[in-house]
Design an enzyme around this catalytic site. Structure first.
Site, PDB file in Angstrom:
ATOM      1  N   ASP A   1       0.813  -1.210   0.000  1.00  0.00           N
ATOM      2  CA  ASP A   1       0.000   0.000   0.000  1.00  0.00           C
ATOM      3  C   ASP A   1       0.849   1.263   0.000  1.00  0.00           C
ATOM      4  O   ASP A   1       2.074   1.214   0.132  1.00  0.00           O
ATOM      5  CB  ASP A   1      -0.950   0.008   1.211  1.00  0.00           C
ATOM      6  CG  ASP A   1      -0.280  -0.501   2.488  1.00  0.00           C
ATOM      7  OD1 ASP A   1       0.954  -0.334   2.620  1.00  0.00           O
ATOM      8  OD2 ASP A   1      -0.974  -1.056   3.345  1.00  0.00           O
TER       9      ASP A   1
ATOM     10  N   HIS B   1      -7.243  -5.345  10.684  1.00  0.00           N
ATOM     11  CA  HIS B   1      -7.168  -5.170   9.236  1.00  0.00           C
ATOM     12  C   HIS B   1      -5.771  -5.522   8.719  1.00  0.00           C
ATOM     13  O   HIS B   1      -4.783  -5.419   9.452  1.00  0.00           O
ATOM     14  CB  HIS B   1      -7.550  -3.742   8.820  1.00  0.00           C
ATOM     15  CG  HIS B   1      -6.522  -2.700   9.145  1.00  0.00           C
ATOM     16  ND1 HIS B   1      -6.611  -1.872  10.235  1.00  0.00           N
ATOM     17  CD2 HIS B   1      -5.377  -2.339   8.507  1.00  0.00           C
ATOM     18  CE1 HIS B   1      -5.583  -1.047  10.257  1.00  0.00           C
ATOM     19  NE2 HIS B   1      -4.807  -1.312   9.220  1.00  0.00           N
TER      20      HIS B   1
ATOM     21  N   GLU C   1      -9.709  -1.942   5.558  1.00  0.00           N
ATOM     22  CA  GLU C   1     -10.358  -1.593   6.810  1.00  0.00           C
ATOM     23  C   GLU C   1     -11.567  -2.496   7.079  1.00  0.00           C
ATOM     24  O   GLU C   1     -12.060  -3.184   6.171  1.00  0.00           O
ATOM     25  CB  GLU C   1     -10.794  -0.128   6.773  1.00  0.00           C
ATOM     26  CG  GLU C   1      -9.667   0.866   6.489  1.00  0.00           C
ATOM     27  CD  GLU C   1      -8.759   1.108   7.684  1.00  0.00           C
ATOM     28  OE1 GLU C   1      -8.529   0.176   8.472  1.00  0.00           O
ATOM     29  OE2 GLU C   1      -8.278   2.254   7.821  1.00  0.00           O
TER      30      GLU C   1
ATOM     31  N   ASP D   1      -7.506  -3.214  14.844  1.00  0.00           N
ATOM     32  CA  ASP D   1      -8.875  -3.674  14.579  1.00  0.00           C
ATOM     33  C   ASP D   1      -8.895  -4.902  13.680  1.00  0.00           C
ATOM     34  O   ASP D   1      -9.948  -5.312  13.198  1.00  0.00           O
ATOM     35  CB  ASP D   1      -9.718  -2.551  13.964  1.00  0.00           C
ATOM     36  CG  ASP D   1      -9.121  -1.990  12.679  1.00  0.00           C
ATOM     37  OD1 ASP D   1      -8.124  -2.559  12.176  1.00  0.00           O
ATOM     38  OD2 ASP D   1      -9.642  -0.980  12.170  1.00  0.00           O
TER      39      ASP D   1
END
Length: 266
Positions: A67, A138, A143, A136
């Site tokens: 990314d 990811h 996400e 979380d």
């Protein structure tokens, strides 16, 4: 999913680097998928050491990063291109032309993302994909709520991710709100995945990934569907795993198998 629990981040880094090094030695033209963030830094440092002291050869290796932030030029101090150059590429004998990091300043992102996918396919696919994990759950910038079949695309970052990454930028206001990211579906097409995590703040995410249900709300949980995933965590990140004693038994059995002593009286 194979789960290895090391004592600390140094142990995670050394173990992870050995998996990468073994592949590079076995297949000098391998394609590596790479990640940024604080967790893989120790692994990259160990790979640099192996290159310098043991002549680990990266001259024909090809890399694709997961990314990049939208809007950051490759020379920006917080761009992932800069991160990779500073922490890995500049210290190896790797051909710069074989290192690929998404372009956060692309003129047409739809066209560019399709091109990035095509470049990966043209190289024969990713042999080993290194992954970190968000608090979380990811992976990359997929996400919570991301499609588990998603491809490389633009993604809006959650407030939690922005808060987590603000330490690199100085303030939340300076963190870009968009990123280009490989999709979950793209990641699952790699031949092997290497998931790394360290610290108590990652414990819930690791538990949900390894032992929870497969859900788009924890995109790393999709790795349960992959045929070859190695998860390497430290004691703190693995503290909530209910089956951690079994994971240790599996690794002990693997050690005995490699030594030829499996099945002998203990």
């Amino acid at each position: 999913m194979r789960v290895i629990v090391e004592r600390d981040l140094d142990g995670v880094s050394r173990t992870a680097a050995q998996f990468v090094a073994t592949l590079v030695r076995r297949k000098p033209t391998c394609v590596l998928g790479l990640a940024t963030g604080s967790t893989p830094l120790g692994m990259y440092a160990e790979l640099v050491r192996l290159h310098r002291e043991e002549r680990l050869d990266f001259s024909r290796v090809v890399t694709f990063n997961l990314d990049e932030y939208v809007g950051l030029d490759a020379s920006h101090p917080q761009s992932y291109r800069t991160f990779m150059q500073r922490n890995l590429f500049d210290h190896l004998n790797i051909d710069h032309r074989n290192t690929h990091v998404p372009d956060g300043r692309a003129l047409d992102f739809d066209v560019y993302c399709e091109r990035y996918e095509r470049m990966i396919r043209d190289e024969g696919g990713v042999d080993l994909q290194v992954l970190g994990i968000g608090t979380d759950g990811h992976i990359a910038f997929n996400e919570p709520g991301s499609s588990l079949g998603s491809r490389t695309r633009l993604k809006t970052l959650t407030n939690e991710t922005i808060r987590d990454n603000a330490r690199f930028f100085g303030s939340e206001a300076d963190v870009p709100r968009l990123a280009i990211t490989m999709g979950v579906g793209t990641i699952l097409e790699s031949r092997q995945c290497l998931l790394l995590a360290s610290g108590e703040h990652k414990a819930k995410a690791i538990r949900d990934t390894v032992e929870g249900p497969v859900t788009a709300q924890v995109t790393a949980s999709a790795l349960q569907l992959h045929r070859d995933v190695i998860t390497v965590v430290d004691e703190e990140a693995g503290r909530l795993l209910e089956r951690r004693s079994y994971y240790r038994e599996v690794e002990q059995a693997q050690t005995l198998l490699r030594s030829g002593r499996f099945g002998q009286a203990q």
